[in-house]
Design an enzyme around this catalytic site. Structure first.
Site, PDB file in Angstrom:
ATOM      1  N   ARG A   1      25.006  42.035 -13.074  1.00  0.00           N
ATOM      2  CA  ARG A   1      25.590  41.095 -12.055  1.00  0.00           C
ATOM      3  C   ARG A   1      25.925  41.915 -10.820  1.00  0.00           C
ATOM      4  O   ARG A   1      26.376  41.252 -10.028  1.00  0.00           O
ATOM      5  CB  ARG A   1      26.707  40.686 -12.716  1.00  0.00           C
ATOM      6  CG  ARG A   1      26.654  39.244 -13.347  1.00  0.00           C
ATOM      7  CD  ARG A   1      27.845  39.160 -14.004  1.00  0.00           C
ATOM      8  NE  ARG A   1      28.771  37.927 -14.048  1.00  0.00           N
ATOM      9  CZ  ARG A   1      28.515  37.142 -15.182  1.00  0.00           C
ATOM     10  NH1 ARG A   1      28.054  37.484 -16.288  1.00  0.00           N
ATOM     11  NH2 ARG A   1      29.348  35.995 -15.186  1.00  0.00           N
TER      12      ARG A   1
ATOM     13  N   LYS B   1      22.932  29.317 -19.060  1.00  0.00           N
ATOM     14  CA  LYS B   1      22.385  30.655 -19.518  1.00  0.00           C
ATOM     15  C   LYS B   1      22.731  31.012 -21.068  1.00  0.00           C
ATOM     16  O   LYS B   1      21.747  30.991 -21.601  1.00  0.00           O
ATOM     17  CB  LYS B   1      23.131  31.904 -18.830  1.00  0.00           C
ATOM     18  CG  LYS B   1      22.738  31.931 -17.473  1.00  0.00           C
ATOM     19  CD  LYS B   1      23.181  33.359 -16.759  1.00  0.00           C
ATOM     20  CE  LYS B   1      24.658  33.615 -16.840  1.00  0.00           C
ATOM     21  NZ  LYS B   1      25.310  32.534 -16.108  1.00  0.00           N
TER      22      LYS B   1
ATOM     23  N   ARG C   1      34.768  32.420  -9.336  1.00  0.00           N
ATOM     24  CA  ARG C   1      33.600  33.003 -10.000  1.00  0.00           C
ATOM     25  C   ARG C   1      32.197  32.585  -9.231  1.00  0.00           C
ATOM     26  O   ARG C   1      31.343  33.490  -9.178  1.00  0.00           O
ATOM     27  CB  ARG C   1      33.495  32.469 -11.571  1.00  0.00           C
ATOM     28  CG  ARG C   1      34.534  33.002 -12.569  1.00  0.00           C
ATOM     29  CD  ARG C   1      34.690  32.058 -13.565  1.00  0.00           C
ATOM     30  NE  ARG C   1      33.580  32.360 -14.550  1.00  0.00           N
ATOM     31  CZ  ARG C   1      33.347  31.422 -15.418  1.00  0.00           C
ATOM     32  NH1 ARG C   1      33.992  30.252 -15.502  1.00  0.00           N
ATOM     33  NH2 ARG C   1      32.282  31.471 -16.150  1.00  0.00           N
TER      34      ARG C   1
ATOM     35  N   ARG D   1      33.388  21.970 -20.059  1.00  0.00           N
ATOM     36  CA  ARG D   1      32.871  22.929 -20.990  1.00  0.00           C
ATOM     37  C   ARG D   1      33.875  23.303 -22.070  1.00  0.00           C
ATOM     38  O   ARG D   1      35.070  23.531 -21.552  1.00  0.00           O
ATOM     39  CB  ARG D   1      32.389  24.067 -20.420  1.00  0.00           C
ATOM     40  CG  ARG D   1      31.744  25.209 -21.575  1.00  0.00           C
ATOM     41  CD  ARG D   1      30.922  26.271 -20.836  1.00  0.00           C
ATOM     42  NE  ARG D   1      31.513  27.059 -20.128  1.00  0.00           N
ATOM     43  CZ  ARG D   1      30.922  28.176 -19.451  1.00  0.00           C
ATOM     44  NH1 ARG D   1      29.343  28.189 -19.446  1.00  0.00           N
ATOM     45  NH2 ARG D   1      31.399  29.119 -18.885  1.00  0.00           N
TER      46      ARG D   1
ATOM     47  N   ARG E   1      37.993  27.836 -21.843  1.00  0.00           N
ATOM     48  CA  ARG E   1      38.201  29.139 -21.518  1.00  0.00           C
ATOM     49  C   ARG E   1      38.969  29.328 -20.166  1.00  0.00           C
ATOM     50  O   ARG E   1      38.941  28.308 -19.317  1.00  0.00           O
ATOM     51  CB  ARG E   1      36.905  29.867 -20.970  1.00  0.00           C
ATOM     52  CG  ARG E   1      36.059  30.136 -22.387  1.00  0.00           C
ATOM     53  CD  ARG E   1      34.629  30.534 -21.935  1.00  0.00           C
ATOM     54  NE  ARG E   1      34.452  31.208 -20.540  1.00  0.00           N
ATOM     55  CZ  ARG E   1      33.024  32.026 -20.014  1.00  0.00           C
ATOM     56  NH1 ARG E   1      32.043  31.471 -20.963  1.00  0.00           N
ATOM     57  NH2 ARG E   1      33.240  32.542 -18.883  1.00  0.00           N
TER      58      ARG E   1
HETATM   59  P1  AMP Z   1      30.168  34.882 -18.489  1.00  0.00           P
HETATM   60  O1  AMP Z   1      30.653  34.543 -20.035  1.00  0.00           O
HETATM   61  O2  AMP Z   1      28.860  35.355 -18.307  1.00  0.00           O
HETATM   62  O3  AMP Z   1      30.566  33.715 -17.390  1.00  0.00           O
HETATM   63  O4  AMP Z   1      31.279  36.076 -18.146  1.00  0.00           O
HETATM   64  C1  AMP Z   1      32.620  35.873 -18.117  1.00  0.00           C
HETATM   65  C2  AMP Z   1      33.200  36.980 -17.407  1.00  0.00           C
HETATM   66  O5  AMP Z   1      33.038  38.158 -17.976  1.00  0.00           O
HETATM   67  C3  AMP Z   1      32.805  37.117 -16.032  1.00  0.00           C
HETATM   68  O6  AMP Z   1      33.763  36.313 -15.233  1.00  0.00           O
HETATM   69  C4  AMP Z   1      33.152  38.630 -15.911  1.00  0.00           C
HETATM   70  O7  AMP Z   1      34.601  38.796 -15.687  1.00  0.00           O
HETATM   71  C5  AMP Z   1      32.924  39.256 -17.048  1.00  0.00           C
HETATM   72  N1  AMP Z   1      31.529  39.743 -17.168  1.00  0.00           N
HETATM   73  C6  AMP Z   1      30.508  39.326 -17.950  1.00  0.00           C
HETATM   74  N2  AMP Z   1      29.667  39.946 -17.777  1.00  0.00           N
HETATM   75  C7  AMP Z   1      29.468  40.909 -16.744  1.00  0.00           C
HETATM   76  C8  AMP Z   1      28.813  41.772 -16.074  1.00  0.00           C
HETATM   77  N3  AMP Z   1      27.597  41.863 -16.324  1.00  0.00           N
HETATM   78  N4  AMP Z   1      29.667  42.508 -15.212  1.00  0.00           N
HETATM   79  C9  AMP Z   1      30.909  42.460 -14.906  1.00  0.00           C
HETATM   80  N5  AMP Z   1      31.635  41.476 -15.269  1.00  0.00           N
HETATM   81  C10 AMP Z   1      31.097  40.855 -16.214  1.00  0.00           C
END
Ligand code: AMP
Length: 222
Positions: free
Chosen positions: A89, A14, A176, A132, A165
């Site tokens: 989400r 993404k 996740r 990653r 990360r």
């Molecule tokens: P990502 O970089 O999109 O994988 O997001 C990393 C982490 O940020 C996720 O595992 C969640 O803990 C938090 N996060 C990101 N976007 C959201 C969202 N829309 N709602 C809730 N938590 C989020």
């Protein structure tokens, strides 16, 4: 005004694809994950409220994410549309987005929303996430095997330090993926029922995925 929502599990590509697509369409790329990591790095109140959830691979509470995103999406550069990456989400987030867009449409005319889902098998996701590495400077992701840095440990784009990360470690990755199945799959159904979802095979070379994304995004404008 047009809003694009890029969906898909962690590791689906993404972030990389959203950045490229937003540049191509000349609209802002709003990644809630990137915004949250910026808040964490700056030590803001939002960052402090989000930290423990992110470390465990759980979703940050809707109220925190919604407040943070509203602040960003009401800036002037978002008036003509934007690309959402990693949001919504949960069903509650999807409903909040719909309410916000309905409110804006009342002020400024029709808004189209198209959700695009990148589909990638779980075993591929796990491999991608394990390798990653993310840049501390610009946030860009590279992969040790699939897009190895030219200088080990350094970002190809800005030279910043590449790090893993915390939530890309294998224990957290499983959580996740489970969170995605439990909380975000219903959002896909929500958009499918509204005939607003396009599904794309994300398990292909990045340029092919990008071409498919461009087609899906253009269909939306038609
Ligand atoms: P990502 O970089 O999109 O994988 O997001 C990393 C982490 O940020 C996720 O595992 C969640 O803990 C938090 N996060 C990101 N976007 C959201 C969202 N829309 N709602 C809730 N938590 C989020």
């Amino acid at each position: 005004m047009a809003v694009l929502v890029l969906m898909g599990p962690p590791g689906a590509g993404k972030g990389t694809q959203a950045e490229r697509l937003a540049a191509e369409l000349e609209i802002p790329h709003l990644s809630t994950g990137d915004l949250l990591r910026e808040h964490l790095a700056r030590g803001t109140e939002v960052g402090e409220r989000a930290r423990s959830f992110m470390e465990r691979g759980e979703l940050v509470p809707d109220a925190v994410v919604l407040e943070m995103l509203r602040e960003r999406a009401t800036r002037p550069d978002c008036q003509e549309g934007f690309l959402l990456d990693g949001f919504p989400r949960t069903l509650e987030q999807a409903r909040a987005l719909e309410a916000e867009l309905t409110r804006r449409a009342g002020e400024r005319g029709p808004i189209s929303l198209r959700a695009i889902e990148l589909r990638v098998p779980d075993e591929v996701l796990v491999r991608r996430l394990a390798g990653r590495r993310t840049c501390r400077g610009c946030g860009r992701a590279q992969h040790l095997e699939f897009s190895p840095p030219r200088v080990p440990g350094r970002c190809d784009r800005c030279g910043g330090e590449l790090y893993q990360r915390d939530d890309d470690r294998s224990e957290v990755v499983q959580e996740r993926l489970a969170v995605y199945r439990r909380q975000t799959r219903p959002v896909e159904r929500y958009y499918r029922e509204r005939e607003a979802l396009v599904e794309i095979d994300g398990d292909r070379p990045p340029d092919e995925v990008f071409a498919a994304l461009q087609r899906a995004a253009r269909d939306k404008a038609a």
